[in-house]
Scaffold this active site. Structure first.
Site, PDB file in Angstrom:
ATOM      1  N   ASN A  32      37.535 -33.866 -76.900  1.00  0.00           N
ATOM      2  CA  ASN A  32      36.175 -33.999 -77.578  1.00  0.00           C
ATOM      3  C   ASN A  32      36.317 -34.144 -78.546  1.00  0.00           C
ATOM      4  O   ASN A  32      34.930 -34.354 -79.917  1.00  0.00           O
ATOM      5  CB  ASN A  32      35.834 -33.051 -77.132  1.00  0.00           C
ATOM      6  CG  ASN A  32      35.545 -31.658 -77.327  1.00  0.00           C
ATOM      7  OD1 ASN A  32      36.221 -31.345 -78.051  1.00  0.00           O
ATOM      8  ND2 ASN A  32      34.610 -31.200 -76.781  1.00  0.00           N
ATOM      9  N   TYR A 143      35.916 -15.847 -75.486  1.00  0.00           N
ATOM     10  CA  TYR A 143      36.820 -16.292 -75.857  1.00  0.00           C
ATOM     11  C   TYR A 143      38.104 -15.858 -74.995  1.00  0.00           C
ATOM     12  O   TYR A 143      38.807 -16.453 -74.444  1.00  0.00           O
ATOM     13  CB  TYR A 143      37.561 -16.394 -77.316  1.00  0.00           C
ATOM     14  CG  TYR A 143      38.816 -17.138 -77.524  1.00  0.00           C
ATOM     15  CD1 TYR A 143      38.403 -18.792 -78.150  1.00  0.00           C
ATOM     16  CD2 TYR A 143      40.045 -16.418 -78.201  1.00  0.00           C
ATOM     17  CE1 TYR A 143      40.107 -18.844 -77.772  1.00  0.00           C
ATOM     18  CE2 TYR A 143      41.115 -16.601 -77.835  1.00  0.00           C
ATOM     19  CZ  TYR A 143      41.313 -18.030 -77.998  1.00  0.00           C
ATOM     20  OH  TYR A 143      42.491 -18.561 -78.347  1.00  0.00           O
TER      21      TYR A 143
HETATM   22  P1  NAD Z   1      42.213 -25.956 -82.442  1.00  0.00           P
HETATM   23  O1  NAD Z   1      41.208 -25.917 -82.636  1.00  0.00           O
HETATM   24  O2  NAD Z   1      43.428 -26.862 -83.276  1.00  0.00           O
HETATM   25  O3  NAD Z   1      43.051 -27.198 -80.867  1.00  0.00           O
HETATM   26  C1  NAD Z   1      41.637 -26.964 -80.262  1.00  0.00           C
HETATM   27  C2  NAD Z   1      41.453 -28.524 -79.651  1.00  0.00           C
HETATM   28  O4  NAD Z   1      41.167 -28.809 -78.040  1.00  0.00           O
HETATM   29  C3  NAD Z   1      40.939 -29.455 -80.724  1.00  0.00           C
HETATM   30  O5  NAD Z   1      41.541 -30.680 -81.075  1.00  0.00           O
HETATM   31  C4  NAD Z   1      38.888 -29.262 -80.196  1.00  0.00           C
HETATM   32  O6  NAD Z   1      38.394 -30.536 -80.609  1.00  0.00           O
HETATM   33  C5  NAD Z   1      40.202 -29.499 -78.419  1.00  0.00           C
HETATM   34  N1  NAD Z   1      38.830 -29.103 -77.185  1.00  0.00           N
HETATM   35  C6  NAD Z   1      37.543 -28.043 -77.868  1.00  0.00           C
HETATM   36  N2  NAD Z   1      37.012 -28.097 -76.769  1.00  0.00           N
HETATM   37  C7  NAD Z   1      37.364 -29.057 -75.713  1.00  0.00           C
HETATM   38  C8  NAD Z   1      36.818 -29.628 -74.681  1.00  0.00           C
HETATM   39  N3  NAD Z   1      35.941 -29.437 -74.069  1.00  0.00           N
HETATM   40  N4  NAD Z   1      37.453 -30.625 -74.421  1.00  0.00           N
HETATM   41  C9  NAD Z   1      37.643 -31.497 -74.648  1.00  0.00           C
HETATM   42  N5  NAD Z   1      38.604 -31.209 -75.928  1.00  0.00           N
HETATM   43  C10 NAD Z   1      38.636 -29.581 -76.733  1.00  0.00           C
HETATM   44  O7  NAD Z   1      43.377 -24.581 -81.877  1.00  0.00           O
HETATM   45  P2  NAD Z   1      45.198 -24.784 -81.969  1.00  0.00           P
HETATM   46  O8  NAD Z   1      45.480 -23.506 -82.140  1.00  0.00           O
HETATM   47  O9  NAD Z   1      46.042 -25.738 -81.711  1.00  0.00           O
HETATM   48  O10 NAD Z   1      44.930 -24.105 -80.673  1.00  0.00           O
HETATM   49  C11 NAD Z   1      45.172 -24.923 -78.520  1.00  0.00           C
HETATM   50  C12 NAD Z   1      44.846 -23.617 -77.443  1.00  0.00           C
HETATM   51  O11 NAD Z   1      46.357 -22.845 -78.140  1.00  0.00           O
HETATM   52  C13 NAD Z   1      43.955 -23.638 -77.418  1.00  0.00           C
HETATM   53  O12 NAD Z   1      44.251 -23.208 -76.159  1.00  0.00           O
HETATM   54  C14 NAD Z   1      44.196 -21.861 -78.045  1.00  0.00           C
HETATM   55  O13 NAD Z   1      43.134 -20.516 -77.767  1.00  0.00           O
HETATM   56  C15 NAD Z   1      45.726 -21.229 -77.443  1.00  0.00           C
HETATM   57  N6  NAD Z   1      45.812 -20.418 -78.456  1.00  0.00           N
HETATM   58  C16 NAD Z   1      46.481 -20.800 -79.766  1.00  0.00           C
HETATM   59  C17 NAD Z   1      46.759 -19.731 -81.008  1.00  0.00           C
HETATM   60  C18 NAD Z   1      47.148 -20.164 -82.491  1.00  0.00           C
HETATM   61  O14 NAD Z   1      46.874 -19.173 -82.917  1.00  0.00           O
HETATM   62  N7  NAD Z   1      46.691 -21.157 -82.719  1.00  0.00           N
HETATM   63  C19 NAD Z   1      46.699 -18.529 -80.541  1.00  0.00           C
HETATM   64  C20 NAD Z   1      46.540 -17.839 -79.187  1.00  0.00           C
HETATM   65  C21 NAD Z   1      45.700 -19.251 -78.228  1.00  0.00           C
END
Ligand code: NAD
Ligand code: UDP
Length: 308
Positions: A32, A143
Site C-alpha cells: 500500500n 507492533y
Molecule cells: P518497511 O517499512 O520498509 O516495509 C514494510 C512494507 O510493508 C512497506 O513497503 C509498506 O508500505 C508495506 N505495508 C505496510 N502496511 C501495509 C498494508 N496494510 N498493506 C500493504 N502493504 C503494507 O520495513 P522492513 O524493514 O522492510 O520490514 C519488512 C517486514 O519485516 C515487516 O513485517 C517487519 O515487521 C519485519 N521485520 C523487519 C525487521 C528489520 O530490521 N528490518 C526486523 C523485524 C521484523
C-alpha cells in the site's frame, strides 16, 4: 514458482522480490506504499515476471500462487506508532488474509515475525524457546502484540488446517533501500552523519542491538522457505552485539565529518538488550551471517550518499 510478496516495495521486501526473480520465479508484489516506495522496485518493473499491485492487505486478495511471503507491516517505531490501530490491523487482519489465501490455493506461507516478540528480554541471548517479556498496553504494543498474534494465527492454521507455514523472527536488519526518514537507528545515524548533523542517541546509549546486513537475511529467508524440516519459529539475525554508542562512533568513523553525539530521551519500553541465539538456523539452514557490521555499514553509507 509464482510467489506473492506482501510489503514487497519496502526495504526487505524489495530485496526479496529481486532475489526471487533472480532465482527464476514469477513475483507478485503487493504493497500500500505506506512506508514502501515504488522506487525500490522501479528496476524490477521491466521484468515480465514481476507485477506490482497497490493494495492494502487488510482487504482480502486472491492470487493463484505457490508461495506467499508476508512482509507487509511498518517496521520502524515512529511509523508503526503513527497509526497504532492500523498497525495491529495490518498484522492481524493481514495475517488472516494471507492464511486464508494460502489455505485456498495450498500455498506455503511465510511470516516475517520479529525479535520484538521477546519484548525487553530477560533471557539473553534470546533462543526461540523464550516466551518474551512484552508490555501489552504500551506504545510498542501495537507492533509487538500484533506480531505475536500473527504468530498465534499461523500456528493455529497449521494445527487446524495443516497449513504449510514458515515463521521467522527477524532481528534488526539494515542496508540499502531503507528509507532515509525511516527513523530506525542505522539509517538515522548514517543520514545525520552525511548531513553533518548531530547523531541522536536515545538514552545513555548503553542499550544493545544486533545488526544483520540485508543480503545475509534474505539468504536465510530463501533457505528457510526451501527446507521442509521445521516450520519455525526461527531466529534470523547477526549475533554480533553493539551498544548504540558503539554504533554511533563507528558510523562517525566511517562517514567522517564534524557531527557530534547528542542524547535524547529514551522512548518508553525501549528494550535494554537484544541478541539472537542462531543455533537453530545454523543447524537446519547451515546459515550464519557473512557480512560484519563495519562492512555492511560501508555498503549502506554508499547507498545513502546517493539519497542525501
Ligand atoms: P518497511 O517499512 O520498509 O516495509 C514494510 C512494507 O510493508 C512497506 O513497503 C509498506 O508500505 C508495506 N505495508 C505496510 N502496511 C501495509 C498494508 N496494510 N498493506 C500493504 N502493504 C503494507 O520495513 P522492513 O524493514 O522492510 O520490514 C519488512 C517486514 O519485516 C515487516 O513485517 C517487519 O515487521 C519485519 N521485520 C523487519 C525487521 C528489520 O530490521 N528490518 C526486523 C523485524 C521484523
Ligand atoms: N535509537 C537511537 N537513536 C535514533 C534511533 C534509535 O539511539 O536516532 C535507539 C533506540 O532507542 C533503540 C535502538 O536505537 O534503543 C534501536 O532502535 P530502532 O528503532 O532502530 O529499532 P528497535 O528499537 O525496534 O530495535
Amino acid at each position: 514458482m509464482r510467489i506473492l510478496v506482501t510489503g514487497g516495495a519496502g526495504f526487505l521486501g524489495s530485496h526479496l522480490c529481486e532475489r526471487l526473480l533472480n532465482d527464476g520465479n514469477e513475483v507478485i508484489c503487493i504493497d500500500n506504499l505506506f512506508t514502501g516506495q515504488k522506487a525500490n522496485v522501479a528496476h524490477l518493473r521491466e521484468n515480465p515476471n514481476f507485477e506490482f499491485v497497490r493494495h492494502d492487505i487488510i482487504d482480502p486478495f486472491k492470487y493463484e500462487v505457490d508461495q506467499i511471503y508476508n512482509l507487509a507491516c511498518p517496521a520502524s517505531p515512529p511509523h508503526y506508532q503513527y497509526n497504532p490501530i492500523k498497525t495491529i490491523k495490518t498484522s492481524v487482519q493481514g495475517a488472516i488474509n494471507c492464511l486464508g489465501l494460502a489455505k485456498r490455493v495450498k500455498a506455503r506461507v511465510f511470516q516475517a515475525s520479529t525479535s520484538e516478540v521477546y519484548g525487553d528480554p530477560i533471557v539473553h541471548p534470546q533462543p526461540e524457546s523464550y516466551w518474551g517479556n512484552v508490555n501489552p498496553i504500551g506504545r510498542r504494543s501495537c507492533y509487538d502484540e500484533g506480531k505475536r498474534c500473527a504468530e498465534t494465527l499461523f500456528f493455529d492454521y497449521h494445527r487446524e488446517h495443516n497449513l504449510d507455514i514458515r515463521v521467522i523472527r527477524i532481528f534488526n536488519t539494515y542496508g540499502p533501500r531503507m528509507h532515509p526518514n525511516d527513523g530506525r537507528v542505522v539509517s538515522n545515524f548514517i543520514v545525520q552523519a552525511l548531513k553533518g548533523e548531530d547523531l541522536t542517541i536515545y538514552g545513555d546509549g548503553t542499550q544493545t542491538r544486533s545488526f544483520c546486513y540485508v543480503d545475509d537475511l534474505i539468504e536465510g529467508f530463501v533457505r528457510f522457505m526451501a527446507q521442509t524440516e521445521i516450520v519455525g519459529p526461527m531466529n534470523l539475525g547477526n549475533p554480533g552485539e553493539f551498544t548504540m554508542l558503539q554504533l554511533a562512533e563507528l558510523t562517525l568513523k566511517l562517514v567522517g565529518g564534524k557531527s557530534q553525539i547528542v542524547h535524547r530521551p529514551l522512548p518508553a519500553d525501549d528494550p535494554r538488550q537484544r541478541r539472537p541465539d542462531i543455533t537453530l538456523a545454523k543447524r537446519v539452514l547451515n546459515w550464519e551471517p557473512q557480512v560484519p557490521l563495519e562492512e555492511g555499514l560501508k555498503r549502506a553509507i554508499t547507498y545513502f550518499r546517493t539519497k542525501v
